[in-house]
Design a protein around this motif. Structure first.
Motif, mmCIF file in Angstrom:
data_model
loop_
_atom_site.group_PDB
_atom_site.id
_atom_site.type_symbol
_atom_site.label_atom_id
_atom_site.label_comp_id
_atom_site.label_asym_id
_atom_site.label_seq_id
_atom_site.Cartn_x
_atom_site.Cartn_y
_atom_site.Cartn_z
ATOM 1 N N ILE A 128 21.797 -23.592 7.199
ATOM 2 C CA ILE A 128 20.973 -24.582 7.894
ATOM 3 C C ILE A 128 20.949 -24.334 9.398
ATOM 4 O O ILE A 128 19.888 -24.348 10.038
ATOM 5 C CB ILE A 128 21.467 -26.010 7.581
ATOM 6 C CG1 ILE A 128 21.129 -26.349 6.133
ATOM 7 C CG2 ILE A 128 20.840 -27.030 8.527
ATOM 8 C CD1 ILE A 128 21.563 -27.710 5.692
ATOM 9 N N GLU A 160 17.571 -20.960 -1.768
ATOM 10 C CA GLU A 160 18.485 -21.873 -1.076
ATOM 11 C C GLU A 160 17.810 -22.533 0.121
ATOM 12 O O GLU A 160 18.066 -23.707 0.416
ATOM 13 C CB GLU A 160 19.741 -21.124 -0.637
ATOM 14 C CG GLU A 160 20.646 -20.729 -1.807
ATOM 15 C CD GLU A 160 21.929 -20.068 -1.342
ATOM 16 O OE1 GLU A 160 22.262 -20.184 -0.141
ATOM 17 O OE2 GLU A 160 22.605 -19.434 -2.181
ATOM 18 N N ARG A 174 17.297 -26.663 0.464
ATOM 19 C CA ARG A 174 17.930 -27.374 1.585
ATOM 20 C C ARG A 174 16.926 -27.918 2.596
ATOM 21 O O ARG A 174 17.312 -28.372 3.674
ATOM 22 C CB ARG A 174 18.911 -26.444 2.300
ATOM 23 C CG ARG A 174 20.177 -26.149 1.505
ATOM 24 C CD ARG A 174 20.948 -24.991 2.116
ATOM 25 N NE ARG A 174 22.267 -24.829 1.526
ATOM 26 C CZ ARG A 174 22.517 -24.315 0.329
ATOM 27 N NH1 ARG A 174 21.502 -23.931 -0.434
ATOM 28 N NH2 ARG A 174 23.749 -24.181 -0.132
ATOM 29 N N ARG A 175 15.645 -27.899 2.254
ATOM 30 C CA ARG A 175 14.644 -28.275 3.254
ATOM 31 C C ARG A 175 14.775 -29.727 3.714
ATOM 32 O O ARG A 175 14.568 -30.025 4.892
ATOM 33 C CB ARG A 175 13.229 -27.996 2.741
ATOM 34 C CG ARG A 175 12.767 -28.814 1.570
ATOM 35 C CD ARG A 175 11.364 -28.393 1.128
ATOM 36 N NE ARG A 175 10.829 -29.262 0.101
ATOM 37 C CZ ARG A 175 11.081 -29.142 -1.182
ATOM 38 N NH1 ARG A 175 11.878 -28.171 -1.602
ATOM 39 N NH2 ARG A 175 10.547 -29.980 -2.052
ATOM 40 N N LEU A 207 17.526 -31.589 3.760
ATOM 41 C CA LEU A 207 18.720 -31.671 4.600
ATOM 42 C C LEU A 207 18.463 -31.053 5.965
ATOM 43 O O LEU A 207 18.918 -31.569 6.997
ATOM 44 C CB LEU A 207 19.887 -30.955 3.905
ATOM 45 C CG LEU A 207 21.252 -31.013 4.608
ATOM 46 C CD1 LEU A 207 21.698 -32.465 4.780
ATOM 47 C CD2 LEU A 207 22.294 -30.236 3.803
#
Length: 303
Positions: A6, A65, A69-70, A72
């Motif tokens: 991230i 992944e 995780r977009r 978040l």
């Protein structure tokens, strides 16, 4: 040092404000610029179905992944925006007002007609025609023709690859040799305008064998989900235009094709609009000659 996905994505986008990247492009950047962290991740992986022991599988994993995780990512970094359009694009919003102006001024709706027509012709052999509502006689008075005219109409020759004898024989059996298309074009579909633009498409395009709502961008949480719900109820498809490369445009939702067209609605539009009447005349001429006269269509304006 392990890879913090991230934070790495955020750093990458922050250094390139306003530029848009797909998850695949971001994954390639990470693989090329963080080799040690990627190797460490590969070694720790216990995946058996798709082992991460080669570059292709590893890049697919990183791409997946990033997509997973977009939400978040956006929660932690509110200035990072992700489009609803597939493939989703990620970008860092440096100046919200500036970005909106760029989006609204960069491509006019008229230019989208040309992009759509290129896509239809070169990818699907569909000949298209612009229907200009300004050429209508408006015999119904003010707002009498509201939501009557589609932006673009098209015809597909279903007998294109047939032997001439088969073409002639099919005439005796009144076999349908064309597929009629209708398109309503909008620059952007959002949560605030989705129902209006969708039902405008239902109103002016459902006469055709295939009806589509066309856009270059879908914005807003659950906008795409709402489109799927409406499309399943009314059979209208959705096309996403890629303004940079028309060949990468895509059918996000396929329309529910109808075997019969609505002649009553066709007559209603033809009585009001000369462009649409010419469209019907050109289809009639095709059935008489088995030939599409390219100069009658949008074809000549595309190249």
């Amino acid at each position: 040092m392990s890879l913090n996905l991230i934070n790495t994505i955020a750093d990458f986008l922050r250094e390139r404000p306003e530029e848009r990247f797909t998850a695949k492009e971001i994954a390639n950047y990470i693989y090329e610029n963080y080799p040690e962290q990627c190797k460490q991740k590969q070694k720790k992986s216990k995946a058996k179905v798709i082992p991460l022991n080669n570059t292709k599988n590893f890049l697919q994993q990183i791409t997946s992944e990033i997509g997973a995780r977009r939400l978040l990512l956006q929660k932690k970094y509110p200035k990072i925006k992700i489009t609803e359009t597939r493939p989703r694009e990620y970008y860092f919003l440096q100046n919200e007002r500036k970005t909106r102006n760029i989006q609204s001024e960069s491509v006019r709706e008229l230019e989208l007609y040309t992009i759509l027509s290129k896509f239809l012709l070169l990818e699907y052999k569909v000949y298209s025609k612009r229907i200009d509502e300004k050429r209508s006689i408006n015999s119904q008075g003010k707002n009498g023709n509201k939501w009557l005219h589609p932006d673009i109409v098209g015809v597909e020759d279903l007998s294109n690859d047939w032997h001439n004898e088969i073409k002639h024989c099919s005439k005796k059996y009144s076999y349908r040799k064309t597929k009629l298309w209708s398109f309503e074009v909008k620059k952007t579909i959002t949560r605030s305008n989705i129902r209006e633009v969708f039902f405008q498409t239902v109103s002016n395009s459902s006469w055709a064998n295939s009806a589509y709502l066309v856009t270059q961008n879908i914005e807003g949480t659950n906008t795409e989900k709402e489109l799927n719900i409406l499309s399943s109820l009314h059979g209208i498809g959705v096309i996403i235009l890629n303004i940079n490369n028309f060949s990468e445009s895509q059918f996000l939702i396929q329309s529910k094709e109808k075997s019969e067209i609505d002649w009553h609605t066709i007559n209603r539009i033809a009585e009001e609009n000369k462009d649409f009447l010419d469209y019907i005349k050109q289809i009639r001429q095709f059935y008489q000659t088995d030939e599409i006269k390219r100069s009658d269509w949008f074809y000549e304006e595309l190249f």
